[in-house]
Design a protein around this motif. Sequence first.
Motif, PDB file in Angstrom:
ATOM      1  N   LYS A 109      39.142 -29.499  53.760  1.00 17.75           N
ATOM      2  CA  LYS A 109      38.259 -29.619  52.609  1.00 17.75           C
ATOM      3  C   LYS A 109      36.809 -29.571  53.056  1.00 17.75           C
ATOM      4  N   TRP A 117      37.465 -25.360  49.604  1.00 16.31           N
ATOM      5  CA  TRP A 117      38.455 -25.443  50.672  1.00 16.31           C
ATOM      6  C   TRP A 117      38.246 -24.301  51.667  1.00 16.31           C
ATOM      7  N   GLU A 121      34.340 -31.810  47.584  1.00 17.84           N
ATOM      8  CA  GLU A 121      35.071 -31.955  46.334  1.00 17.84           C
ATOM      9  C   GLU A 121      34.263 -32.818  45.387  1.00 17.84           C
TER      10      GLU A 121
END
Length: 724
Positions: free
Chosen positions: A483, A476, A486
Amino acid sequence: MLLARNAARWSRALALALFAISTGLSQPATAEIDNAALANQADSRNWAAWGKNFDEQRFSTLDQINKQTVSRLGLAWSLELNDVWNVSSQPLAIDGVLYFAVGYSVVHAVDARTGTLLWKYDPKIDSKKMRMAWGSRGLAYWQGKVYTGVQDGRLFALDAKTGQLVWETLTTEPGDNRYITGAPRVWAGKDGKGRVIIGHGGADFGHVRGYVTAYDAETGKQDWRWWVVPGNPADGFENKAMEAAAKTWSGEWWKFGGGGTVWNAMTYDPEFNRIYLGTGNGSPWNAKLRNPGGGDNLYLCSVVALDADTGEYLWHYQTTPNETWDFNSTMDMVLATVEIAGKPRKVIFHAPKNGFMYVLDRETGKLISAEKLGKVTWAEKVDMATGRPVENKGVRYEGGEALTWPGSGGLHNWQPMAYSPRTGLVYIPAREMAGYYNDKEIDPRTWQMDKDGPLGIAGFFDDVPKNAGKSSLLAWNPLSQTKAWELPTPGATAGGVIATQGGLVFQGQADGKFVAHDADTGAVLWSADMGVGTQAPPLTYEVDGKQYVSVLAGWAGGQMLLGSLSAQHGWVGREHPRRLLTFALDGQAALPASAAPSEVKPLHEPGFAIDPALAAKGKPLYGKNCTICHGTGVVAGGYAPDLRASPVPLAAPAFKAIVQGGALEARGMPKFDELSDEELDSIRHYIRLRAEEKPTLWSQVKAIWGFIVLMVKMELLKRGWIDG
């Protein structure tokens, strides 16, 4: 007596020195770990504090192990730790020695080159505190001493060379619900005095008013104490901060304690000579019971700044006013200096349970930004004009129940995140799991914490299916609040993380893999088998010019609670290892053999005649006394045995000897001598009911349908189309 103790101490020190000389091992550390060392981020030879340095960035400037060389990483050595049950802890590395506290704060000193045990100290926990089975998450080091807390409320200091006890003090009250699992922090303030600070947990077990206490690092004498929530106004207030906080509470909250425990996050800031605290949830959880007239309930779920010399309150920022979901802010806080609007700002990065990433000004406590990290339904946003969350309708279970994301486990829990100045990213072990809250059967006029349970909501005693939650490693950007990348991780929880100048992020996983990610992209560059899953954060350090990476591996701790969700990886029972693993470039050691993941097969015993009425009485008793170790729905998810597969509940005398008589206290099974024979029998019948139970297709359909109906109802409430 004094001469005898000194003789024993000198004899042990001489033996350690001769052993080190004869074997070529290093003696335990002699480094002067002080403010200068803990403020020096550039020197990464040691990992000398919970978050490596005062800033708790968990970032190492070492780069011998990097994107190009990580493929050569191999096991250098391992150490089996079969006499402790929980290793979800953060070691320290100082001058070639690893220090770690595992199980019930059993402290080990290990040669970092070879894994040879140098000394071990067992504080011998009060057996009654075994019931709060979380273990120790870490320790501290300061000028030749090792400090850690004990589950039963003690704080002690050891001589780092010998493991001898220097001092010990009780930080709690005898017989209370407080316990210690978090790591202490140590610093010297403007007055030059070394202080060690510790908080405690226990608010979820009832009647606890949270505080932190600072002690003289040399003597253990109490220096100052700061209470997190106010006590009974009739008794007066300890300071102006408590007097101001009392105005934000209503009812007779002090009868319940109020909560606000500081069980994990504390950070020292040498630039401002401050301690930042991350404070805990309310007790009971249900705000309608502890705070019937409303109000923010300061200083629950807050970041609080205190003067490090005096403990005087300076400022606070509350992440979840009048919280009612167990959304504590005891997750780690990272200190950094970053450029915002073309100017350097000294900030705190904080990602508590409630699912937002907060950026705060360290000098003033002013909110700079806040955004959702993932699925968050309890609040629409944080209002930047007021700094307060904009809550969605229905989330306070106004209609008697609510389904929210995240749940009480949080989007980010205690497993620490890391910040890399190299990439500008924060790396977060994230999770997605709903929370169900129900107080339909709770009457505020008659509810009693001791009788009806400390949370103030309906208890949940059923199994948690393995698909009820998921986890990820989230990169992050805290400045743009976006973002970067991920990646999903196995199961519903994973270990804490570290980042390095070599462009790597290291993390242990629930499936038994230790993984190195590319810090820029998240790509998996290397992984190794640990033989068991872990939640523990790794560390990296240098000895004799060689970089090492170590991690504690073992499946126990908070993840034991969640039934099939916890058990899905097959780390169930005592047959799986607890171990310390250390890796280095071109390491050639072999991983010791360990049992393969296994699935528990409940014991079928038609000769045991289950009494449904007794089983119904046993269900809440099991939930209150047994779930924390043996799992919800009698589905074990960690170190403790799965009682559905155990022959012990089949035999009343054996069950009584263990549960009521304490026959297995030496193996970590606490004694419950307050339970009557009738209560023991009812628990046995509930265990056997669960062992023989086979979910039908219809029961699963009903459960899924009920879940869907509740989600639809929550969405309609949120949109204002129906009333609660």
